[in-house]
Design a protein around this motif. Structure first.
Motif, PDB file in Angstrom:
ATOM      1  N   SER A  43       0.820  -1.217   0.000  1.00 46.35           N
ATOM      2  CA  SER A  43       0.000   0.000   0.000  1.00 46.35           C
ATOM      3  C   SER A  43       0.851   1.262   0.000  1.00 46.35           C
ATOM      4  N   CYS A  57      -0.787   1.907   4.462  1.00 45.91           N
ATOM      5  CA  CYS A  57      -1.990   1.527   5.211  1.00 45.91           C
ATOM      6  C   CYS A  57      -1.687   0.265   6.021  1.00 45.91           C
ATOM      7  N   MET A  58      -2.080   0.294   7.285  1.00 46.64           N
ATOM      8  CA  MET A  58      -1.832  -0.846   8.189  1.00 46.64           C
ATOM      9  C   MET A  58      -3.090  -1.201   8.952  1.00 46.64           C
ATOM     10  N   GLY A  62      -2.777  -5.256  14.114  1.00 47.69           N
ATOM     11  CA  GLY A  62      -1.494  -5.941  13.963  1.00 47.69           C
ATOM     12  C   GLY A  62      -0.471  -5.475  14.991  1.00 47.69           C
ATOM     13  N   ARG A  63       0.644  -6.242  15.089  1.00 46.09           N
ATOM     14  CA  ARG A  63       1.708  -5.881  16.042  1.00 46.09           C
ATOM     15  C   ARG A  63       2.467  -4.632  15.617  1.00 46.09           C
ATOM     16  N   PHE A  90       7.509 -11.944   5.948  1.00 45.42           N
ATOM     17  CA  PHE A  90       6.958 -10.860   6.771  1.00 45.42           C
ATOM     18  C   PHE A  90       5.461 -10.626   6.528  1.00 45.42           C
ATOM     19  N   ALA A  91       4.844 -11.472   5.691  1.00 45.02           N
ATOM     20  CA  ALA A  91       3.385 -11.440   5.539  1.00 45.02           C
ATOM     21  C   ALA A  91       2.729 -12.556   6.343  1.00 45.02           C
ATOM     22  N   ASP A  92       3.560 -13.458   6.881  1.00 44.94           N
ATOM     23  CA  ASP A  92       3.057 -14.608   7.631  1.00 44.94           C
ATOM     24  C   ASP A  92       2.891 -14.202   9.097  1.00 44.94           C
TER      25      ASP A  92
HETATM   26  C1  LIG Z   1       1.974  -8.621  -1.206  1.00 45.28           C
HETATM   27  C2  LIG Z   1       1.422  -8.286   0.168  1.00 45.28           C
HETATM   28  C3  LIG Z   1       1.122  -6.974   0.472  1.00 45.28           C
HETATM   29  C4  LIG Z   1       0.623  -6.635   1.751  1.00 45.28           C
HETATM   30  N1  LIG Z   1       0.356  -5.319   2.012  1.00 45.28           N
HETATM   31  C5  LIG Z   1      -0.108  -4.963   3.230  1.00 45.28           C
HETATM   32  C6  LIG Z   1      -0.339  -3.590   3.546  1.00 45.28           C
HETATM   33  O1  LIG Z   1      -0.119  -2.698   2.738  1.00 45.28           O
HETATM   34  N2  LIG Z   1      -0.816  -3.299   4.786  1.00 45.28           N
HETATM   35  C7  LIG Z   1      -1.048  -4.271   5.729  1.00 45.28           C
HETATM   36  O2  LIG Z   1      -1.494  -3.942   6.863  1.00 45.28           O
HETATM   37  N3  LIG Z   1      -0.832  -5.577   5.458  1.00 45.28           N
HETATM   38  C8  LIG Z   1      -0.360  -5.937   4.253  1.00 45.28           C
HETATM   39  N4  LIG Z   1      -0.111  -7.255   3.969  1.00 45.28           N
HETATM   40  C9  LIG Z   1      -0.322  -8.245   5.025  1.00 45.28           C
HETATM   41  C10 LIG Z   1       0.765  -8.124   6.105  1.00 45.28           C
HETATM   42  O3  LIG Z   1       2.067  -8.238   5.560  1.00 45.28           O
HETATM   43  C11 LIG Z   1       0.610  -9.222   7.174  1.00 45.28           C
HETATM   44  O4  LIG Z   1      -0.720  -9.255   7.644  1.00 45.28           O
HETATM   45  C12 LIG Z   1       1.550  -8.971   8.342  1.00 45.28           C
HETATM   46  O5  LIG Z   1       1.519 -10.102   9.222  1.00 45.28           O
HETATM   47  C13 LIG Z   1       1.141  -7.722   9.108  1.00 45.28           C
HETATM   48  O6  LIG Z   1       2.036  -7.525  10.185  1.00 45.28           O
HETATM   49  P1  LIG Z   1       1.516  -6.797  11.502  1.00 45.28           P
HETATM   50  O7  LIG Z   1       2.644  -6.727  12.457  1.00 45.28           O
HETATM   51  O8  LIG Z   1       0.808  -5.535  11.149  1.00 45.28           O
HETATM   52  O9  LIG Z   1       0.364  -7.758  12.022  1.00 45.28           O
HETATM   53  P2  LIG Z   1       0.510  -9.202  12.730  1.00 45.28           P
HETATM   54  O10 LIG Z   1       0.696  -9.006  14.176  1.00 45.28           O
HETATM   55  O11 LIG Z   1       1.466 -10.059  11.988  1.00 45.28           O
HETATM   56  O12 LIG Z   1      -0.970  -9.722  12.508  1.00 45.28           O
HETATM   57  C14 LIG Z   1      -1.478  -9.917  11.178  1.00 45.28           C
HETATM   58  C15 LIG Z   1      -2.983 -10.026  11.205  1.00 45.28           C
HETATM   59  O13 LIG Z   1      -3.347 -11.208  11.900  1.00 45.28           O
HETATM   60  C16 LIG Z   1      -4.143 -10.890  13.013  1.00 45.28           C
HETATM   61  N5  LIG Z   1      -3.645 -11.752  14.100  1.00 45.28           N
HETATM   62  C17 LIG Z   1      -2.560 -11.545  14.854  1.00 45.28           C
HETATM   63  N6  LIG Z   1      -2.395 -12.552  15.718  1.00 45.28           N
HETATM   64  C18 LIG Z   1      -3.405 -13.406  15.480  1.00 45.28           C
HETATM   65  C19 LIG Z   1      -3.796 -14.624  16.030  1.00 45.28           C
HETATM   66  N7  LIG Z   1      -3.115 -15.198  17.020  1.00 45.28           N
HETATM   67  N8  LIG Z   1      -4.897 -15.225  15.533  1.00 45.28           N
HETATM   68  C20 LIG Z   1      -5.593 -14.677  14.535  1.00 45.28           C
HETATM   69  N9  LIG Z   1      -5.276 -13.502  13.961  1.00 45.28           N
HETATM   70  C21 LIG Z   1      -4.203 -12.895  14.433  1.00 45.28           C
HETATM   71  C22 LIG Z   1      -3.958  -9.426  13.311  1.00 45.28           C
HETATM   72  O14 LIG Z   1      -5.134  -8.870  13.823  1.00 45.28           O
HETATM   73  C23 LIG Z   1      -3.637  -8.868  11.950  1.00 45.28           C
HETATM   74  O15 LIG Z   1      -4.791  -8.518  11.275  1.00 45.28           O
HETATM   75  C24 LIG Z   1       0.396  -7.629   2.716  1.00 45.28           C
HETATM   76  C25 LIG Z   1       0.691  -8.963   2.399  1.00 45.28           C
HETATM   77  C26 LIG Z   1       1.206  -9.282   1.145  1.00 45.28           C
HETATM   78  C27 LIG Z   1       1.542 -10.727   0.808  1.00 45.28           C
END
Ligand SMILES: Cc1cc2nc3c(=O)[nH]c(=O)nc-3n(C[C@H](O)[C@H](O)[C@H](O)COP(=O)(O)OP(=O)(O)OC[C@H]3O[C@@H](n4cnc5c(N)ncnc54)[C@H](O)[C@@H]3O)c2cc1C
Length: 164
Positions: A43, A57-58, A62-63, A90-92
């Motif tokens: 984003s 955008c986030m 998330g963490r 880092f998307a997992d």
């Molecule tokens: C090509 C691509 C582009 C992306 N672009 C974006 C982007 O622009 N913005 C964005 O925000 N994300 C994006 N993502 C997704 C993002 O990379 C992942 O969701 C990542 O893990 C987010 O990190 P975080 O620290 O924000 O959230 P994390 O802490 O890793 O959590 C990720 C999601 O899982 C949920 N979650 C956390 N822990 C748990 C649990 N125990 N059980 C169930 N759900 C849980 C959280 O509420 C959150 O919504 C993209 C992914 C890909 C593959």
């Protein structure tokens, strides 16, 4: 006042239509104490040239989101076609497997992906709630381009331009 008429199944249609929009792929990384946290983002948008501002955008749940606040610096690395493993890791949400290397440009700088095609070092500037995401605005402190590789692309839910 009546609510605007909405296309049935709009959320799914939006997802399908947005998947056709080709984007690059970036890693946003921040240090918090002695820990690094990073996420994959597509984003990324250039919001302003003068002043130099970019946006990401986030998800608020998330963490990463609570790590973005006043005084915090973060790095944005634009991935090359040989770096899709960074995007997958880092998307997992579990961030399983070996952690790909992130290295700051300077001792006190935010973590970056070595060999990325471009980078931005940003300081947190503003946050705007936008629906189910927060728009994080970063003031660009420094940026540059790499000398190797082509940018990784993301389209139709797949990485394109490299091994995939
Ligand atoms: C090509 C691509 C582009 C992306 N672009 C974006 C982007 O622009 N913005 C964005 O925000 N994300 C994006 N993502 C997704 C993002 O990379 C992942 O969701 C990542 O893990 C987010 O990190 P975080 O620290 O924000 O959230 P994390 O802490 O890793 O959590 C990720 C999601 O899982 C949920 N979650 C956390 N822990 C748990 C649990 N125990 N059980 C169930 N759900 C849980 C959280 O509420 C959150 O919504 C993209 C992914 C890909 C593959």
């Amino acid at each position: 006042m009546t609510a605007p008429t909405q296309q049935p199944g709009l959320a799914d249609a939006l997802r399908r239509a947005a998947r056709r929009f080709v984007t690059g792929v970036a890693i946003v990384a921040v240090r918090s104490g002695d820990r690094t946290h990073a996420l994959t983002a597509n984003s990324l948008v250039t919001l302003s040239l003068d002043p130099a501002l970019v946006g990401i955008c986030m998800r608020p749940q998330g963490r990463m989101r609570p790590l973005m606040g006043p005084g915090r610096r973060f790095g944005i690395s634009v991935l090359s076609t040989s770096q899709s493993h960074y995007a997958r890791h880092f998307a997992d949400v579990r961030r399983t497997g070996a952690v790909p290397l992130l290295v700051p440009l300077t001792a006190d700088g935010p973590p970056l992906v070595p060999g990325c095609v471009a980078y931005f070092v940003c300081e947190f500037a503003q946050v705007h709630p936008v629906g189910d995401h927060d728009l994080i605005v970063g003031a660009v402190v420094s940026c540059g381009v790499g000398t190797e590789g082509d940018p990784l692309a993301f389209v139709d839910g797949e990485f394109r331009g490299g091994a995939g």
